[in-house]
Design a protein around this motif. Structure first.
Motif, PDB file in Angstrom:
ATOM      1  N   VAL A 167       5.510 -50.898  14.133  1.00 40.96           N
ATOM      2  CA  VAL A 167       4.183 -51.325  13.689  1.00 40.96           C
ATOM      3  C   VAL A 167       3.866 -52.638  14.400  1.00 40.96           C
ATOM      4  CG1 VAL A 167       2.729 -51.952  11.724  1.00 40.96           C
ATOM      5  CG2 VAL A 167       4.553 -50.251  11.432  1.00 40.96           C
ATOM      6  N   ILE A 168       2.777 -52.664  15.167  1.00 42.89           N
ATOM      7  CA  ILE A 168       2.442 -53.838  15.972  1.00 42.89           C
ATOM      8  C   ILE A 168       1.157 -54.494  15.474  1.00 42.89           C
ATOM      9  CG2 ILE A 168       2.008 -54.731  18.285  1.00 42.89           C
ATOM     10  CD1 ILE A 168       3.213 -52.232  19.429  1.00 42.89           C
ATOM     11  N   GLY A 169       1.255 -55.763  15.084  1.00 45.15           N
ATOM     12  CA  GLY A 169       0.079 -56.573  14.803  1.00 45.15           C
ATOM     13  C   GLY A 169      -0.295 -57.371  16.046  1.00 45.15           C
ATOM     14  N   HIS A 170      -1.432 -58.050  15.989  1.00 45.82           N
ATOM     15  CA  HIS A 170      -1.846 -58.800  17.179  1.00 45.82           C
ATOM     16  C   HIS A 170      -2.745 -59.968  16.807  1.00 45.82           C
ATOM     17  CE1 HIS A 170      -6.118 -57.471  17.417  1.00 45.82           C
ATOM     18  NE2 HIS A 170      -5.651 -56.420  16.757  1.00 45.82           N
ATOM     19  N   SER A 171      -2.927 -60.851  17.763  1.00 39.12           N
ATOM     20  CA  SER A 171      -3.762 -62.036  17.567  1.00 39.12           C
ATOM     21  C   SER A 171      -5.244 -61.661  17.533  1.00 39.12           C
ATOM     22  CB  SER A 171      -3.505 -63.039  18.698  1.00 39.12           C
ATOM     23  OG  SER A 171      -3.764 -62.439  19.964  1.00 39.12           O
ATOM     24  N   ARG A 172      -6.040 -62.558  16.885  1.00 43.82           N
ATOM     25  CA  ARG A 172      -7.500 -62.407  16.837  1.00 43.82           C
ATOM     26  C   ARG A 172      -7.925 -61.043  16.286  1.00 43.82           C
ATOM     27  NH1 ARG A 172      -9.336 -66.549  20.440  1.00 43.82           N
ATOM     28  NH2 ARG A 172      -7.722 -68.171  20.285  1.00 43.82           N
ATOM     29  N   CYS A 173      -7.244 -60.578  15.256  1.00 39.91           N
ATOM     30  CA  CYS A 173      -7.526 -59.255  14.689  1.00 39.91           C
ATOM     31  C   CYS A 173      -8.746 -59.320  13.762  1.00 39.91           C
ATOM     32  CB  CYS A 173      -6.316 -58.724  13.927  1.00 39.91           C
ATOM     33  SG  CYS A 173      -6.566 -57.073  13.227  1.00 39.91           S
ATOM     34  N   GLY A 174      -9.780 -58.566  14.096  1.00 40.08           N
ATOM     35  CA  GLY A 174     -10.992 -58.568  13.285  1.00 40.08           C
ATOM     36  C   GLY A 174     -10.775 -57.958  11.908  1.00 40.08           C
ATOM     37  N   GLY A 175      -9.904 -56.941  11.832  1.00 37.10           N
ATOM     38  CA  GLY A 175      -9.625 -56.318  10.545  1.00 37.10           C
ATOM     39  C   GLY A 175      -8.958 -57.285   9.581  1.00 37.10           C
ATOM     40  N   ILE A 176      -8.022 -58.070  10.086  1.00 38.21           N
ATOM     41  CA  ILE A 176      -7.350 -59.065   9.249  1.00 38.21           C
ATOM     42  C   ILE A 176      -8.333 -60.161   8.839  1.00 38.21           C
ATOM     43  CG2 ILE A 176      -5.570 -60.856   9.208  1.00 38.21           C
ATOM     44  CD1 ILE A 176      -4.517 -57.990   8.954  1.00 38.21           C
ATOM     45  N   ARG A 177      -9.219 -60.516   9.749  1.00 39.61           N
ATOM     46  CA  ARG A 177     -10.231 -61.522   9.428  1.00 39.61           C
ATOM     47  C   ARG A 177     -11.132 -61.027   8.291  1.00 39.61           C
ATOM     48  NH1 ARG A 177     -10.921 -65.925  12.465  1.00 39.61           N
ATOM     49  NH2 ARG A 177     -12.763 -67.215  12.078  1.00 39.61           N
ATOM     50  N   ALA A 178     -11.473 -59.739   8.325  1.00 42.92           N
ATOM     51  CA  ALA A 178     -12.264 -59.146   7.248  1.00 42.92           C
ATOM     52  C   ALA A 178     -11.493 -59.177   5.934  1.00 42.92           C
ATOM     53  CB  ALA A 178     -12.644 -57.716   7.611  1.00 42.92           C
ATOM     54  N   LEU A 179     -10.204 -58.896   5.998  1.00 42.38           N
ATOM     55  CA  LEU A 179      -9.357 -58.930   4.806  1.00 42.38           C
ATOM     56  C   LEU A 179      -9.301 -60.334   4.214  1.00 42.38           C
ATOM     57  CD1 LEU A 179      -7.195 -57.689   2.895  1.00 42.38           C
ATOM     58  CD2 LEU A 179      -5.498 -58.211   4.662  1.00 42.38           C
ATOM     59  N   MET A 180      -9.095 -61.325   5.067  1.00 39.87           N
ATOM     60  CA  MET A 180      -8.984 -62.705   4.594  1.00 39.87           C
ATOM     61  C   MET A 180     -10.329 -63.264   4.110  1.00 39.87           C
ATOM     62  SD  MET A 180      -5.849 -63.581   4.671  1.00 39.87           S
ATOM     63  CE  MET A 180      -6.046 -65.354   4.416  1.00 39.87           C
ATOM     64  N   SER A 181     -11.426 -62.639   4.495  1.00 39.77           N
ATOM     65  CA  SER A 181     -12.750 -63.101   4.075  1.00 39.77           C
ATOM     66  C   SER A 181     -13.175 -62.541   2.722  1.00 39.77           C
ATOM     67  CB  SER A 181     -13.800 -62.699   5.132  1.00 39.77           C
ATOM     68  OG  SER A 181     -13.524 -63.305   6.377  1.00 39.77           O
ATOM     69  N   MET A 182     -12.381 -61.630   2.183  1.00 42.71           N
ATOM     70  CA  MET A 182     -12.723 -61.029   0.894  1.00 42.71           C
ATOM     71  C   MET A 182     -12.623 -62.052  -0.230  1.00 42.71           C
ATOM     72  SD  MET A 182     -10.896 -57.304   0.996  1.00 42.71           S
ATOM     73  CE  MET A 182     -11.552 -55.973   1.981  1.00 42.71           C
ATOM     74  N   HIS A 183     -13.386 -61.836  -1.285  1.00 38.20           N
ATOM     75  CA  HIS A 183     -13.336 -62.685  -2.465  1.00 38.20           C
ATOM     76  C   HIS A 183     -12.462 -62.029  -3.526  1.00 38.20           C
ATOM     77  CE1 HIS A 183     -16.435 -65.334  -0.882  1.00 38.20           C
ATOM     78  NE2 HIS A 183     -17.147 -64.261  -0.567  1.00 38.20           N
ATOM     79  N   ASP A 184     -11.687 -62.839  -4.215  1.00 37.25           N
ATOM     80  CA  ASP A 184     -10.729 -62.310  -5.177  1.00 37.25           C
ATOM     81  C   ASP A 184     -11.382 -61.514  -6.296  1.00 37.25           C
ATOM     82  OD1 ASP A 184      -8.608 -63.449  -3.792  1.00 37.25           O
ATOM     83  OD2 ASP A 184      -8.789 -65.357  -4.858  1.00 37.25           O
ATOM     84  N   ASP A 185     -12.562 -61.911  -6.704  1.00 40.93           N
ATOM     85  CA  ASP A 185     -13.203 -61.299  -7.876  1.00 40.93           C
ATOM     86  C   ASP A 185     -14.262 -60.262  -7.504  1.00 40.93           C
ATOM     87  OD1 ASP A 185     -14.810 -63.164  -6.724  1.00 40.93           O
ATOM     88  OD2 ASP A 185     -15.513 -64.077  -8.590  1.00 40.93           O
ATOM     89  N   VAL A 186     -14.271 -59.814  -6.258  1.00 39.36           N
ATOM     90  CA  VAL A 186     -15.268 -58.842  -5.811  1.00 39.36           C
ATOM     91  C   VAL A 186     -14.561 -57.612  -5.254  1.00 39.36           C
ATOM     92  CG1 VAL A 186     -17.186 -58.388  -4.243  1.00 39.36           C
ATOM     93  CG2 VAL A 186     -16.914 -60.674  -5.262  1.00 39.36           C
ATOM     94  N   GLU A 187     -14.965 -56.441  -5.736  1.00 37.67           N
ATOM     95  CA  GLU A 187     -14.385 -55.201  -5.243  1.00 37.67           C
ATOM     96  C   GLU A 187     -14.803 -54.977  -3.791  1.00 37.67           C
ATOM     97  OE1 GLU A 187     -12.380 -52.699  -6.542  1.00 37.67           O
ATOM     98  OE2 GLU A 187     -11.938 -54.200  -8.091  1.00 37.67           O
ATOM     99  N   PRO A 188     -13.901 -54.503  -2.947  1.00 30.88           N
ATOM    100  CA  PRO A 188     -14.266 -54.262  -1.551  1.00 30.88           C
ATOM    101  C   PRO A 188     -15.350 -53.200  -1.444  1.00 30.88           C
ATOM    102  CG  PRO A 188     -12.117 -53.303  -2.046  1.00 30.88           C
ATOM    103  CD  PRO A 188     -12.493 -54.147  -3.221  1.00 30.88           C
ATOM    104  N   SER A 189     -16.277 -53.407  -0.530  1.00 34.55           N
ATOM    105  CA  SER A 189     -17.357 -52.448  -0.333  1.00 34.55           C
ATOM    106  C   SER A 189     -17.371 -52.004   1.118  1.00 34.55           C
ATOM    107  CB  SER A 189     -18.706 -53.084  -0.694  1.00 34.55           C
ATOM    108  OG  SER A 189     -18.961 -54.213   0.128  1.00 34.55           O
ATOM    109  N   GLY A 190     -17.926 -50.832   1.362  1.00 38.56           N
ATOM    110  CA  GLY A 190     -17.991 -50.314   2.717  1.00 38.56           C
ATOM    111  C   GLY A 190     -16.669 -49.705   3.155  1.00 38.56           C
ATOM    112  N   LEU A 191     -16.719 -48.953   4.236  1.00 35.87           N
ATOM    113  CA  LEU A 191     -15.517 -48.266   4.721  1.00 35.87           C
ATOM    114  C   LEU A 191     -14.470 -49.251   5.232  1.00 35.87           C
ATOM    115  CD1 LEU A 191     -17.210 -45.297   6.622  1.00 35.87           C
ATOM    116  CD2 LEU A 191     -16.181 -45.276   4.340  1.00 35.87           C
ATOM    117  N   ILE A 192     -14.905 -50.280   5.947  1.00 29.50           N
ATOM    118  CA  ILE A 192     -13.950 -51.253   6.485  1.00 29.50           C
ATOM    119  C   ILE A 192     -13.260 -52.007   5.358  1.00 29.50           C
ATOM    120  CG2 ILE A 192     -13.683 -53.353   7.852  1.00 29.50           C
ATOM    121  CD1 ILE A 192     -15.924 -52.364   9.649  1.00 29.50           C
ATOM    122  N   GLY A 193     -14.061 -52.499   4.390  1.00 26.40           N
ATOM    123  CA  GLY A 193     -13.481 -53.244   3.269  1.00 26.40           C
ATOM    124  C   GLY A 193     -12.498 -52.409   2.472  1.00 26.40           C
ATOM    125  N   SER A 194     -12.858 -51.147   2.245  1.00 22.28           N
ATOM    126  CA  SER A 194     -11.963 -50.262   1.484  1.00 22.28           C
ATOM    127  C   SER A 194     -10.659 -50.022   2.228  1.00 22.28           C
ATOM    128  CB  SER A 194     -12.660 -48.922   1.215  1.00 22.28           C
ATOM    129  OG  SER A 194     -13.805 -49.100   0.415  1.00 22.28           O
TER     130      SER A 194
END
Length: 290
Positions: A167-194
């Protein structure tokens, strides 16, 4: 982009229960069989003491070969024709063999990001690696139900009988940035968030460990932490855990930083307790190349 590698100052069999882990490097000489180059990354041949300088770097070597070919074409077109015929015949022989079936030794789970093609980074040739790519290189746990990723996992492990999963991760990952931008008290929305919410445990651990760091630094930490969460999730599949325990399958984590041309690799340690109650895993053969 050339990858030059040096390893961490760790003993070859050092163990760790930390869930944030580095890793080992390919001997990327295109003149040698690619499967051997890859085994240098994933197997016991990795040099984890001191500095390893690979004689040829995959991407740099390919660029040089192509530029040399172009230069030669302007001077000696007949030689270029022979060189191209030689390359074509080599590929014809390879694909004639592959037409009868595939037997890769490796499965690679990588990100869909266009900057981190695993075959280019690791030097795989056709037929050597079964590759699945998704947003943020995540592996959902077994209990989440069927997805494209775990369908590929089942096929690779049970039908192709691969011997290594990386399993390979990488720098400047947009998916991880989306994950880290989530709010703790908000359910993920959209296909990417889910989808990226599969890595929520990595986000929680990252926030706890890096709350004093800025957002970019937190994202970089999570890019590695999410790989470890995927390694844990791999062990939730009964047929994966069984093969790991029996020594039939090796699981590796990796991290490619294309900004500074570094690669880290670590290997899951096969022992009685693959995971502890907190979900951490024991690892060995950690190495780092730049």
């Amino acid at each position: 982009m050339a990858i030059s590698l040096s390893s961490l100052s760790l003993s070859k069999h050092s163990l760790s229960t930390s869930s944030s882990i580095p890793a080992s490097n390919p001997s990327m000489d295109p003149s040698k069989p690619s499967v051997l180059r890859t085994q240098n990354i994933l197997g016991s041949k990795a040099n984890s003491g001191g500095i390893e300088q690979t004689p040829l770097r995959l991407c740099g070597a390919n660029l040089k070969k192509n530029s040399d070919l172009i230069s030669l074409a302007s001077r000696e077109p007949a030689r270029v024709t022979k060189e191209l015929e030689k390359r074509i015949n080599t590929y014809l022989e390879l694909y004639e063999k592959l037409a009868t079936g595939q037997a890769p030794k490796f499965m690679v789970i990588a990100c869909a990001d266009s900057r981190v093609c695993p075959s280019s980074v690791l030097g795989f040739q056709p037929g050597e690696a079964f590759v699945v790519r998704n947003v943020a290189n995540m592996v959902p746990p077994y209990e989440n139900g069927p997805t494209e990723t775990n369908a590929a996992l089942e096929f690779a492990v049970n039908s192709l009988k691969v011997e290594n999963i990386l399993v390979i991760g990488h720098s400047r990952c947009g998916g991880i940035r989306a994950l880290m931008s989530m709010h703790d008290d908000v359910e993920p929305s959209g296909l990417i968030g889910s989808w990226v919410s599969v890595g929520m445990n990595a986000r929680v651990k990252t926030k706890a460990a890096t709350h004093l760091l800025n957002f970019d630094q937190q994202c970089k930490h999570c890019e590695k932490e999410s790989v470890n969460c995927s390694l844990v999730n791999l062990l939730s599949y009964p047929w994966v855990e069984e093969k790991v325990r029996n020594g039939e399958l090796n699981i590796h984590g990796g991290y490619y930083d294309f900004v500074d041309c570094s690669f880290e690799k670590w290997t899951l340690h096969k022992e009685n307790n693959l995971r502890d109650e907190s979900g951490k895993v024991a690892v060995k053969d950690r190495a780092f190349w730049f």
